[in-house]
Design a protein around this motif. Sequence first.
Motif, PDB file in Angstrom:
ATOM      1  N   PHE A  39     -30.886 -16.807 -63.802  1.00  0.00           N
ATOM      2  CA  PHE A  39     -29.866 -17.105 -63.051  1.00  0.00           C
ATOM      3  C   PHE A  39     -28.566 -16.995 -63.744  1.00  0.00           C
ATOM      4  N   VAL A  40     -27.652 -16.611 -62.453  1.00  0.00           N
ATOM      5  CA  VAL A  40     -25.706 -16.399 -62.947  1.00  0.00           C
ATOM      6  C   VAL A  40     -25.380 -16.743 -61.261  1.00  0.00           C
ATOM      7  N   THR A  41     -23.928 -17.157 -61.503  1.00  0.00           N
ATOM      8  CA  THR A  41     -23.393 -17.892 -60.244  1.00  0.00           C
ATOM      9  C   THR A  41     -21.883 -17.352 -60.777  1.00  0.00           C
ATOM     10  N   ASN A  42     -21.108 -17.257 -59.561  1.00  0.00           N
ATOM     11  CA  ASN A  42     -19.798 -16.945 -59.139  1.00  0.00           C
ATOM     12  C   ASN A  42     -19.238 -17.558 -60.496  1.00  0.00           C
ATOM     13  N   VAL A  43     -19.501 -18.902 -60.670  1.00  0.00           N
ATOM     14  CA  VAL A  43     -18.705 -19.624 -61.504  1.00  0.00           C
ATOM     15  C   VAL A  43     -18.630 -19.433 -62.941  1.00  0.00           C
ATOM     16  N   ASP A  44     -20.322 -18.499 -63.224  1.00  0.00           N
ATOM     17  CA  ASP A  44     -20.400 -17.793 -64.500  1.00  0.00           C
ATOM     18  C   ASP A  44     -19.555 -15.977 -64.549  1.00  0.00           C
ATOM     19  N   ARG A  45     -19.263 -15.771 -63.395  1.00  0.00           N
ATOM     20  CA  ARG A  45     -18.622 -14.616 -63.877  1.00  0.00           C
ATOM     21  C   ARG A  45     -16.869 -14.655 -63.304  1.00  0.00           C
ATOM     22  N   ASP A  46     -16.158 -15.513 -62.511  1.00  0.00           N
ATOM     23  CA  ASP A  46     -14.720 -16.281 -62.809  1.00  0.00           C
ATOM     24  C   ASP A  46     -14.702 -16.894 -63.674  1.00  0.00           C
ATOM     25  N   ALA A  47     -15.287 -16.757 -64.489  1.00  0.00           N
ATOM     26  CA  ALA A  47     -14.997 -17.896 -66.395  1.00  0.00           C
ATOM     27  C   ALA A  47     -14.283 -16.678 -66.890  1.00  0.00           C
ATOM     28  N   GLU A  48     -15.772 -15.896 -66.588  1.00  0.00           N
ATOM     29  CA  GLU A  48     -15.843 -14.510 -67.745  1.00  0.00           C
ATOM     30  C   GLU A  48     -14.342 -13.871 -67.797  1.00  0.00           C
ATOM     31  N   ARG A  49     -13.932 -13.719 -66.431  1.00  0.00           N
ATOM     32  CA  ARG A  49     -12.512 -13.093 -65.617  1.00  0.00           C
ATOM     33  C   ARG A  49     -11.656 -13.605 -66.798  1.00  0.00           C
ATOM     34  N   ALA A  50     -11.569 -14.727 -66.504  1.00  0.00           N
ATOM     35  CA  ALA A  50      -9.945 -15.632 -66.984  1.00  0.00           C
ATOM     36  C   ALA A  50     -10.248 -15.655 -68.637  1.00  0.00           C
ATOM     37  N   ILE A  51     -11.602 -15.685 -68.797  1.00  0.00           N
ATOM     38  CA  ILE A  51     -11.541 -15.074 -70.862  1.00  0.00           C
ATOM     39  C   ILE A  51     -10.743 -13.772 -71.420  1.00  0.00           C
ATOM     40  N   ILE A  52     -11.581 -13.270 -70.549  1.00  0.00           N
ATOM     41  CA  ILE A  52     -11.116 -11.683 -70.879  1.00  0.00           C
ATOM     42  C   ILE A  52      -9.446 -11.330 -70.394  1.00  0.00           C
ATOM     43  N   GLU A  53      -9.425 -11.167 -69.045  1.00  0.00           N
ATOM     44  CA  GLU A  53      -7.646 -12.115 -68.945  1.00  0.00           C
ATOM     45  C   GLU A  53      -7.165 -12.447 -69.913  1.00  0.00           C
ATOM     46  N   ILE A  54      -7.509 -13.514 -70.560  1.00  0.00           N
ATOM     47  CA  ILE A  54      -6.446 -14.407 -71.789  1.00  0.00           C
ATOM     48  C   ILE A  54      -6.261 -13.469 -72.884  1.00  0.00           C
ATOM     49  N   ILE A  55      -7.838 -12.967 -73.539  1.00  0.00           N
ATOM     50  CA  ILE A  55      -8.054 -12.424 -74.460  1.00  0.00           C
ATOM     51  C   ILE A  55      -7.271 -10.304 -74.423  1.00  0.00           C
ATOM     52  N   ARG A  56      -7.323  -9.804 -73.400  1.00  0.00           N
ATOM     53  CA  ARG A  56      -6.427  -9.037 -73.214  1.00  0.00           C
ATOM     54  C   ARG A  56      -5.218  -9.143 -73.546  1.00  0.00           C
ATOM     55  N   LYS A  57      -4.636  -9.912 -72.360  1.00  0.00           N
ATOM     56  CA  LYS A  57      -2.600  -9.889 -73.006  1.00  0.00           C
ATOM     57  C   LYS A  57      -2.642  -9.858 -74.046  1.00  0.00           C
ATOM     58  N   SER A  58      -3.403  -9.998 -74.865  1.00  0.00           N
ATOM     59  CA  SER A  58      -2.990 -10.672 -76.844  1.00  0.00           C
ATOM     60  C   SER A  58      -3.355  -9.350 -77.411  1.00  0.00           C
ATOM     61  N   TYR A  59      -4.774  -9.426 -77.507  1.00  0.00           N
ATOM     62  CA  TYR A  59      -5.327  -8.351 -77.779  1.00  0.00           C
ATOM     63  C   TYR A  59      -5.633  -6.797 -77.097  1.00  0.00           C
ATOM     64  N   PRO A  60      -5.052  -6.051 -76.562  1.00  0.00           N
ATOM     65  CA  PRO A  60      -5.092  -5.437 -75.428  1.00  0.00           C
ATOM     66  C   PRO A  60      -6.185  -4.336 -75.740  1.00  0.00           C
ATOM     67  N   LYS A  61      -6.189  -4.854 -77.553  1.00  0.00           N
ATOM     68  CA  LYS A  61      -6.832  -2.755 -78.034  1.00  0.00           C
ATOM     69  C   LYS A  61      -8.340  -3.465 -78.389  1.00  0.00           C
ATOM     70  N   HIS A  62      -9.143  -4.659 -78.563  1.00  0.00           N
ATOM     71  CA  HIS A  62      -9.712  -5.746 -79.354  1.00  0.00           C
ATOM     72  C   HIS A  62     -11.646  -5.280 -78.519  1.00  0.00           C
ATOM     73  N   THR A  63     -12.580  -5.275 -78.890  1.00  0.00           N
ATOM     74  CA  THR A  63     -13.682  -4.961 -78.140  1.00  0.00           C
ATOM     75  C   THR A  63     -14.205  -6.729 -77.617  1.00  0.00           C
ATOM     76  N   ILE A  64     -14.492  -6.542 -76.908  1.00  0.00           N
ATOM     77  CA  ILE A  64     -14.802  -8.203 -75.638  1.00  0.00           C
ATOM     78  C   ILE A  64     -16.880  -7.588 -75.786  1.00  0.00           C
ATOM     79  N   ILE A  65     -17.547  -8.288 -75.637  1.00  0.00           N
ATOM     80  CA  ILE A  65     -18.743  -8.497 -75.784  1.00  0.00           C
ATOM     81  C   ILE A  65     -19.344  -9.810 -74.596  1.00  0.00           C
ATOM     82  N   THR A  66     -19.574  -9.181 -73.653  1.00  0.00           N
ATOM     83  CA  THR A  66     -20.028 -11.005 -73.191  1.00  0.00           C
ATOM     84  C   THR A  66     -21.397 -11.095 -72.535  1.00  0.00           C
ATOM     85  N   GLU A  67     -21.799 -12.311 -71.968  1.00  0.00           N
ATOM     86  CA  GLU A  67     -23.180 -12.042 -71.157  1.00  0.00           C
ATOM     87  C   GLU A  67     -22.591 -10.851 -70.180  1.00  0.00           C
ATOM     88  N   GLU A  68     -21.907 -11.431 -68.988  1.00  0.00           N
ATOM     89  CA  GLU A  68     -22.096 -11.052 -67.947  1.00  0.00           C
ATOM     90  C   GLU A  68     -21.464  -9.341 -67.667  1.00  0.00           C
TER      91      GLU A  68
END
Length: 267
Positions: A39-68
């Motif tokens: 199963f997956v919830t909206n919370v898995d996805r929202d948490a993932e989005r929040a993490i990606i946003e923080i990483i992208r701000k500091s490291y826009p060129k890095h590759t990101i691999i996530t479960e969702e």
Amino acid sequence: MHPMLNIAIRAVRKAGNLIAKNYENPESVETNQKGSNDFVTNVDRDAERAIIEIIRKSYPKHTIITEESGELLGEDHDIQWVIDPLDGTTNFIKRFPHFSVSIAVRIKGRTEVAVVYDPMRNELFSAVRGQGAQLNGYRIRGSNARDLDGAVLATGFPFKSKQHSAAYINMLGKLFVPCADFRRTGSAALDLAYVAAGRVDGYFEIGLKPWDFLGGELIAREAGAIVSDFTGDHGYLNSGNIVAGNPRVVKALLAEIRSELTDALKR
Ligand code: IPD
Ligand code: CA
Ligand code: CA
Ligand code: CA
């Protein structure tokens, strides 16, 4: 502090707070099924989005691999952030308060920085390669058990695919004789972090994905544990079949399960 560790900590705390807030608010959680018992919830996805946003701000060129979201290729392929935004979704859905957020930063295929955060207990496990493992800033070490006698082992049941059920149950049966007890608490990342903290003496599981174990793996290693596949080798990045613990526990564990390995599990 390692600059990437700093960002990883900021990201897991942000995601963890979001998860904890939604845990208190069950009516805000929407659940969808991805596969059998999966199963997956909206919370898995929202948490993932929040993490990606923080990483992208500091490291826009890095590759990101996530479960969702899968692989978000950046210009820089050599640096990968491997993320499980909510490890233990079944627990989260059932309101069993044990789950985590995991981030591993890999440079040219080697994990350099790792963070696993348990938002319900406010426990932050972290490691930088070569610098030891920490829990909330204090150094942690794995168990110094000599063998399986008296050992408590964490494990995960292969609940999403029942393909290896018979072999897995046979392994449990073999290990149950010498061991003191088992724990199945539902977050692979925390299972490995608990190996690092000496809260369990060893751990094994079938068929994990890289985002489940890469963060906990470095933390366990930096606390003195070793991590291998079911044959004592390094095939777990592909197979997801993992054993962890101090070298004596891993050796004893592998010796017990050897006779139960099917061909598919010999990697
Ligand atoms: C799961 C948890 C669980 C393990 C499963 C994983 P998820 O991750 O780590 O403990 O047994 O194999 O898939 O789906 O909750 O992120
Ligand atoms: Ca999942
Ligand atoms: Ca997971
Ligand atoms: Ca997950």
